[in-house]
Design a protein around this motif. Structure first.
Motif, PDB file in Angstrom:
ATOM      1  N   VAL A 155       0.796  -1.173   0.052  1.00 38.73           N
ATOM      2  CA  VAL A 155       0.061  -0.101   0.048  1.00 38.73           C
ATOM      3  C   VAL A 155       0.937   1.353  -0.009  1.00 38.73           C
ATOM      4  N   SER A 156       1.878   1.226   0.727  1.00 37.94           N
ATOM      5  CA  SER A 156       2.778   2.304   0.944  1.00 37.94           C
ATOM      6  C   SER A 156       3.349   2.708  -0.481  1.00 37.94           C
ATOM      7  N   SER A 157       4.045   1.594  -1.090  1.00 38.30           N
ATOM      8  CA  SER A 157       4.438   1.867  -2.410  1.00 38.30           C
ATOM      9  C   SER A 157       3.608   2.315  -3.235  1.00 38.30           C
ATOM     10  N   ALA A 158       2.358   2.050  -3.386  1.00 37.39           N
ATOM     11  CA  ALA A 158       1.484   2.490  -4.281  1.00 37.39           C
ATOM     12  C   ALA A 158       1.129   3.929  -4.142  1.00 37.39           C
ATOM     13  N   SER A 159       1.178   4.357  -2.605  1.00 36.37           N
ATOM     14  CA  SER A 159       1.016   5.664  -2.292  1.00 36.37           C
ATOM     15  C   SER A 159       2.183   6.516  -2.597  1.00 36.37           C
ATOM     16  N   PHE A 160       3.289   5.949  -2.716  1.00 38.42           N
ATOM     17  CA  PHE A 160       4.553   6.826  -2.758  1.00 38.42           C
ATOM     18  C   PHE A 160       4.253   7.281  -4.571  1.00 38.42           C
ATOM     19  N   LEU A 161       4.060   6.333  -5.360  1.00 42.37           N
ATOM     20  CA  LEU A 161       3.630   6.600  -6.644  1.00 42.37           C
ATOM     21  C   LEU A 161       2.361   7.464  -6.955  1.00 42.37           C
ATOM     22  N   TYR A 162       1.549   7.315  -6.242  1.00 42.60           N
ATOM     23  CA  TYR A 162       0.380   8.339  -6.298  1.00 42.60           C
ATOM     24  C   TYR A 162       0.685   9.501  -6.032  1.00 42.60           C
ATOM     25  N   SER A 180       5.624 -12.712  -5.961  1.00 48.14           N
ATOM     26  CA  SER A 180       5.670 -11.807  -6.941  1.00 48.14           C
ATOM     27  C   SER A 180       4.315 -12.045  -7.669  1.00 48.14           C
ATOM     28  N   ALA A 181       3.483 -12.898  -7.749  1.00 46.27           N
ATOM     29  CA  ALA A 181       2.190 -12.564  -8.411  1.00 46.27           C
ATOM     30  C   ALA A 181       1.202 -12.049  -7.570  1.00 46.27           C
ATOM     31  N   ALA A 182       1.336 -11.985  -6.160  1.00 47.84           N
ATOM     32  CA  ALA A 182       0.551 -11.437  -5.367  1.00 47.84           C
ATOM     33  C   ALA A 182       1.011 -10.124  -5.301  1.00 47.84           C
ATOM     34  N   PHE A 183       2.193  -9.572  -5.436  1.00 48.27           N
ATOM     35  CA  PHE A 183       2.432  -8.175  -5.474  1.00 48.27           C
ATOM     36  C   PHE A 183       1.959  -7.679  -6.932  1.00 48.27           C
ATOM     37  N   LEU A 184       2.263  -8.356  -7.949  1.00 50.67           N
ATOM     38  CA  LEU A 184       1.642  -7.820  -9.396  1.00 50.67           C
ATOM     39  C   LEU A 184       0.056  -7.655  -9.141  1.00 50.67           C
ATOM     40  N   GLY A 185      -0.622  -8.538  -8.522  1.00 51.34           N
ATOM     41  CA  GLY A 185      -1.924  -8.457  -8.589  1.00 51.34           C
ATOM     42  C   GLY A 185      -2.580  -7.489  -7.635  1.00 51.34           C
ATOM     43  N   ALA A 186      -1.741  -7.039  -6.552  1.00 57.77           N
ATOM     44  CA  ALA A 186      -1.986  -5.623  -5.833  1.00 57.77           C
ATOM     45  C   ALA A 186      -1.801  -4.626  -6.620  1.00 57.77           C
ATOM     46  N   GLN A 187      -0.639  -4.548  -7.286  1.00 55.16           N
ATOM     47  CA  GLN A 187       0.038  -3.307  -7.926  1.00 55.16           C
ATOM     48  C   GLN A 187      -0.829  -3.135  -8.935  1.00 55.16           C
ATOM     49  N   THR A 188      -1.468  -4.239  -9.521  1.00 52.85           N
ATOM     50  CA  THR A 188      -2.354  -3.966 -10.737  1.00 52.85           C
ATOM     51  C   THR A 188      -3.645  -3.273 -10.228  1.00 52.85           C
ATOM     52  N   VAL A 189      -4.238  -3.628  -9.150  1.00 55.93           N
ATOM     53  CA  VAL A 189      -5.502  -2.785  -8.505  1.00 55.93           C
ATOM     54  C   VAL A 189      -5.197  -1.514  -8.405  1.00 55.93           C
ATOM     55  N   LEU A 201      -6.714   1.948 -10.162  1.00 55.62           N
ATOM     56  CA  LEU A 201      -7.399   3.125  -9.382  1.00 55.62           C
ATOM     57  C   LEU A 201      -6.783   4.608  -9.518  1.00 55.62           C
ATOM     58  N   VAL A 202      -5.448   4.380  -9.522  1.00 55.38           N
ATOM     59  CA  VAL A 202      -4.457   5.706  -9.986  1.00 55.38           C
ATOM     60  C   VAL A 202      -4.814   6.031 -11.376  1.00 55.38           C
ATOM     61  N   ARG A 203      -4.841   5.205 -12.373  1.00 57.33           N
ATOM     62  CA  ARG A 203      -5.118   5.475 -13.652  1.00 57.33           C
ATOM     63  C   ARG A 203      -6.233   6.395 -14.045  1.00 57.33           C
ATOM     64  N   SER A 204      -7.394   5.682 -13.212  1.00 56.95           N
ATOM     65  CA  SER A 204      -8.571   6.134 -13.336  1.00 56.95           C
ATOM     66  C   SER A 204      -8.931   7.718 -12.946  1.00 56.95           C
ATOM     67  N   ARG A 205      -8.154   8.016 -11.694  1.00 60.12           N
ATOM     68  CA  ARG A 205      -8.241   9.332 -11.191  1.00 60.12           C
ATOM     69  C   ARG A 205      -7.457  10.360 -12.083  1.00 60.12           C
ATOM     70  N   TYR A 206      -6.115   9.496 -12.477  1.00 59.30           N
ATOM     71  CA  TYR A 206      -5.345  10.468 -13.210  1.00 59.30           C
ATOM     72  C   TYR A 206      -5.907  10.792 -14.567  1.00 59.30           C
ATOM     73  N   LEU A 207      -6.512   9.897 -15.358  1.00 59.88           N
ATOM     74  CA  LEU A 207      -7.069  10.124 -16.501  1.00 59.88           C
ATOM     75  C   LEU A 207      -8.080  11.145 -16.675  1.00 59.88           C
ATOM     76  N   HIS A 208      -9.052  10.847 -15.429  1.00 58.21           N
ATOM     77  CA  HIS A 208     -10.057  11.922 -15.193  1.00 58.21           C
ATOM     78  C   HIS A 208      -9.687  13.153 -15.372  1.00 58.21           C
ATOM     79  N   ARG A 209      -8.582  13.380 -14.589  1.00 57.73           N
ATOM     80  CA  ARG A 209      -8.225  14.844 -14.308  1.00 57.73           C
ATOM     81  C   ARG A 209      -7.485  15.414 -15.755  1.00 57.73           C
ATOM     82  N   LEU A 210      -6.996  14.457 -16.707  1.00 56.65           N
ATOM     83  CA  LEU A 210      -6.469  14.910 -17.658  1.00 56.65           C
ATOM     84  C   LEU A 210      -7.277  15.064 -18.799  1.00 56.65           C
TER      85      LEU A 210
END
Length: 639
Positions: free
Chosen positions: A531-538, A612-621, A625-634
């Motif tokens: 969660v924290s790594s995803a937050s960093f990127l967000y 790695s598959a578990a991290f990949l699955g979480a990162q995909t979610v 989520l981030v892509r949706s918010r990001y593209l909405h603003r763009l």
């Protein structure tokens, strides 16, 4: 309007920016609080290995808190950078530096206090579920719910000190900038990313040194530390230098570059890789540490299960002192007879020898007459090797060793040589699992033995306990094994008895319980890191959103369509989210093979790929989520 009201309104106006930071901080408080609920539980001391469990959970608390310090510090730094123009305007309108500092301090305390209250409230709501999941995962009796006053006090004080200290420290982020720099904010023109040849070569050399430290010879703690240091430094240079060099080389290919939106996203990616080198490095290191920890626990558990399933002998008694052997064997036989267990006891003699063949560094040599009585139990045919011949029974090969085949020769350190006629490979050896088993004929055994003394092992084969029943503490094997273990330990003299014994199911259950504790801790810490790594990127993408919006707005005026914008932005965001997962997976595979090999744990690929598959699955979610918010603003900025 008072100054506190002004600070509160500032937080409300920037709610969208602070929301992810607030939720992530509250989540971290909740995890810390949940572990504290375990640590302060009044029944934890009465559990098996209760003090050890409490000590391990306390260490986990410390790890979470240290990570929280870096997370909060980085997050606040990102948001202060995002608000530089606002601070510049306030200074231009007459606000003093002390007032700006007071404003930032009060805002951080407001968000911190809200995170503490929300995190503790969420932890209280989920504490019963957390206790239930924890006891199930650690396979311990269920812990009842209690009012965790100690956990609430510890969490509140710890995070109040954290947010207060970080708030004071962040004042230096503003104090060192003048008004002109603050007004420019993040809109200062960027120089074209360039890779330094010196630092690029340095990064490549560091990665090579780390690889050689792990695979160049016999592994030691010093070499592991060297590999860790050079690997971490090399990872940073990979993102800051090597990645820029690769993108520059890619830009030279006109055929690949001048196609669709490739020119746009490749050019932007060069800047983003350079700008985001630190955050990508941090996410990769955090993910790698979590992956290695989780893979280690899974690999040890997998090997433990295989050793149990491949060991047909319920009890193994190692005789090193003949004075006590007969008495203790009689005690074992008497207990098994009294419990009505049908068993067969076999005496096995063997010799441990080093070899000069790299594929088999050491072997346990057994005479055919001693091996054949236990061959059927091991699902192997009886052996009848000729003079100078040998049958090899090997476990999983170490990463640095190869496999032997029929016709190969094994040269012992005593100078004797035997020729392998048959090879049987097992996922785990039933006993003496640290060395391969070599079966020779009796004459060859006596020749190799010379004046040396054989090791003596008594194995007990209980057919009814090899029926595939899942090993639990309530099955007959475990119940009778516990009685036997207690009896042998009580009858032992304080000194002078060097004999040892091993009860298969309790060896399995003890290690399983130990790994279950680390599995429980590892899952929640890995979830926190994820969660924290995803937050960093967000947070990083959010600070760059204003500049990206202006760029896409300008490009839309000259013909960039909404679908082309989505393609370009998705590729850039996707690479930022998934490159760390790919790099961490490669790093985990490279590191875990030799490290686990030193512990005779060879199940590497499956645990690493699962994690790695578990991290990949979480990162995909998180990505969607981030892509949706990001593209909405763009999309709102497109013409």
């Amino acid at each position: 309007m008072s100054f506190p009201q002004f600070a509160f309104n500032n937080v409300k106006r920037n709610a969208r920016a602070y929301f992810a930071y607030f939720l992530s901080s509250a989540f971290m408080v909740m995890i810390f609080f949940s572990f504290a609920v375990f640590v302060y539980h009044p029944d934890i001391e009465q559990l098996p290995m209760g003090p050890l469990k409490r000590a391990v959970l306390q260490i986990s608390e410390g790890i979470i808190f240290v990570f929280a310090i870096f997370f909060v510090l980085y997050s606040i730094g990102m948001f202060l950078k995002f608000r530089q123009r606002e601070f510049g305007l306030l200074l231009l309108l007459g606000a003093t530096s002390s007032q700006i500092n007071r404003l930032v301090f009060m805002e951080n305390l407001l968000i911190g206090a809200g995170s503490i209250v929300t995190g503790i409230a969420g932890g209280l709501l989920l504490s019963k579920l957390f206790l239930l999941c924890g006891t199930r995962m650690m396979e311990i009796p269920e812990l009842p719910f209690y009012w965790p006053a100690g956990a609430i006090w510890l969490t509140t004080v710890s995070f109040l000190l954290l947010f207060t200290g970080i708030s004071l420290f962040t004042l230096f982020f503003i104090r060192k900038r003048n008004v002109a720099e603050l007004l420019q904010g993040s809109h200062q023109p960027k120089k074209e990313p360039r890779a330094s040849l010196f630092f690029t070569m340095t990064g490549a050399m560091l990665i090579a040194v780390g690889f050689l430290a792990l695979y160049g010879g016999k592994l030691s703690p010093k070499l592991v530390l060297l590999a860790a240091a050079t690997g971490i430094a090399g990872t940073y240079f990979f993102y800051s230098q090597l990645s820029v060099l690769v993108i520059r080389l890619l830009k030279r290919s006109r055929k690949a570059l001048w196609r669709g939106t490739s020119l746009l996203w490749v050019s932007e990616l060069a800047y983003k890789m350079k700008d985001n080198a630190r955050i990508l490095f941090l996410v990769t290191v955090v993910t790698s540490i979590a992956s290695m920890s989780a893979s280690f626990v899974l690999a040890v558990g997998e090997t433990n299960r295989k050793e149990y399933e491949n060991n047909p002998f319920a009890i193994e008694y190692y005789s090193f002192d003949e004075r006590h052997t007969e008495q203790e064997l009689a005690a074992i036989n008497e207990l098994l007879d009294r419990e009505g267990v049908s068993y067969r006891s076999v005496k096995v003699e063997n010799l441990y020898r080093r070899t000069v063949h790299g594929a088999v560094p050491s072997v346990e040599i057994i005479a055919a007459s001693r091996f054949n009585p236990i061959a059927a139990a091991m699902n192997l045919p009886e052996a009848a090797p000729g003079s100078g011949e040998a049958i090899l029974i090997s476990g999983p090969a170490q990463p640095s060793h190869g496999h032997m085949a029929s016709g190969d020769k094994i040269t012992l350190d005593s100078g004797h040589t035997v020729s392998v006629t048959k090879v049987f490979e097992r996922e785990a050896l039933p006993f003496m699992s640290w060395a391969s088993i070599v079966v020779v004929n009796d004459n060859s055994y006596r020749t190799i033995q010379g004046d040396a003394k054989s090791s003596v092992l008594f194995v007990y084969h209980v057919p009814e306990w090899n029926n595939g029943t899942p090993p639990r503490t309530d099955i007959p094997e475990a119940v009778i094994g516990a009685k036997l273990k207690e009896r042998l330990q009580q009858n032992r003299e304080p000194h002078g008895n060097s004999n040892s014994f091993s009860i298969r199911i309790w060896s399995y259950l003890s290690l399983k319980q130990a790994t279950a504790l680390f599995s429980f801790i590892g899952i929640f810490i890995a979830f926190l890191f994820s969660v924290s790594s995803a937050s960093f990127l967000y947070f990083k993408l959010h600070t760059e959103l204003a500049a990206d919006s202006k760029m896409y707005h300008a490009l839309s005026k000259i013909g960039l369509s909404a679908s082309e914008m989505r393609t370009s932005a998705t590729l850039q965001i996707g690479l930022l989210f998934f490159i760390p997962i790919v790099i961490s997976t490669v790093q985990t595979l490279i590191v875990m093979r030799p490290v686990l090999g030193t512990m005779y744990v060879y199940s590497v690929y499956k645990p690493v790929l699962i994690v790695s598959a578990a991290f990949l699955g979480a990162q995909t979610v998180y990505f969607f989520l981030v892509r949706s918010r990001y593209l909405h603003r763009l999309r709102r900025m497109m013409v």
